[in-house]
Motif scaffolding. Structure first.
Motif: not given
Length: 334
Positions: A127-139
């Protein structure tokens, strides 16, 4: 300032203590037969702002992993949660030293997922920080495609303890033996009921980081307006324009009280974030407690460095969510 622990979490702590005792002794926990089998591990990132003692309690046996997000101060790179960087960032922001953030690498998530598999977990909910603010979920998604353990990646569409509340819900569901799909659903349901409201003395740091549009930043430059902002569908949006800092904080309080008062009876939960202004945060939390006597006291914590780098000094943020702790302990499953 010490974090205030979210109300209701002693239920989960007590539950996990019994499960650990059972696994060590081979006996079922006292008065609980059979013991739950925890199938799903939970992974998140340090933008979740989870209290350090809470993470220690639930990360010891691999049920929860927090992947640090990198923060760059000048030429130096720090890992949120690995380095004590709060003061470093505060000084950098005050002196104009460039502060930037980045996503964790796919390799970091890959290591977390494989570690869960080695510990015997059957699946992971990430579960990760908003994809609109960071590419973390993409990683995280890229890492999930590389491992041979099922991984459910969730874009929380939020930040801070709003994300943290969703993570805590996932841990609750996992501790109850739910399969990964149910753990994900449990987290997403709580995330959908959680709101973030915040005040920043200046929009300049958000503008520099590309988190808010240049037009919106004119509010805080041309007219000395103090903005109240919110996170909506993963993005930072202007909510109201206020003429002074005192009025902005008062209006923030009014918005939060109205939101929390409209929640189902006994369910509202609050968290307050700050950066460089813990006294203001404590005063705000005390006023909220007086205005909302039926709501547990807000958890107070410094904004994670990866968020503080964009919000800047003097930020006050309030998260309004709902409890995910059952009113009574649910039946255990094998």
């Amino acid at each position: 300032m010490n974090d205030r622990e979210p109300a209701g979490w002693p239920w989960l702590k007590e539950r996990l203590i019994r499960l650990r005792q059972s696994s060590r002794t081979g006996a079922a926990p006292e008065a609980v037969v059979p013991a739950v089998v925890v199938r799903t591990a939970v992974v998140t990132d340090s933008a979740a702002a989870l209290p350090a003692d809470w993470v220690r309690d639930f990360a010891a046996d691999g049920r929860l992993t927090v992947v640090p997000m990198p923060v760059m101060v000048g030429p130096e790179i720090y890992g949120e949660g690995e380095d004590d960087i709060t003061e470093t960032i505060a000084v950098a922001l005050a002196t104009g030293t460039p502060v930037k953030t980045s996503r964790p690498s796919p390799g970091q998530f890959e290591q977390a997922y494989l570690a869960a598999k080695r510990r015997g977990f059957e699946a992971v909910v990430s579960v990760h920080i908003s994809g609109a603010l960071s590419g973390t979920a993409d990683s995280a998604r890229l890492a999930a495609s590389r491992v041979d353990i099922p991984v459910e990646v969730v874009d929380s569409k939020t930040v801070g303890m709003a994300l943290g509340m969703g993570v805590q819900s996932a841990v609750v569901a996992a501790a109850d033996g739910r399969v990964a799909a149910d753990v994900r659903t449990f987290a997403e349901e709580r995330l959908a009921r959680t709101k973030v409201y915040f005040y920043v003395p200046s929009l300049e740091q958000l503008r520099r980081g590309g988190r808010i549009g240049a037009a919106a930043s004119l509010w805080g430059t041309m007219f000395a307006i103090k903005p109240i902002l919110a996170v909506e569908d993963g993005k930072i949006i202007p909510l109201e324009k206020v003429r002074s800092a005192v009025r902005a904080v008062a209006r923030l309080e009014e918005i939060v009280v109205a939101d929390a008062a409209g929640r189902p009876s006994g369910q509202a939960r609050l968290a307050v974030h700050h950066f460089g202004n813990p006294g203001e945060a404590a005063e705000l939390a005390d006023r909220l407690a007086a205005a909302l006597p039926g709501v547990p006291p807000a958890q107070i914590s410094s904004l994670p460095a990866v968020l503080a780098a964009h919000a800047g000094l003097g930020v006050l943020a309030v998260i309004v969510g709902e409890s995910s702790t059952p009113q009574k302990e649910p039946a255990l499953v094998q």
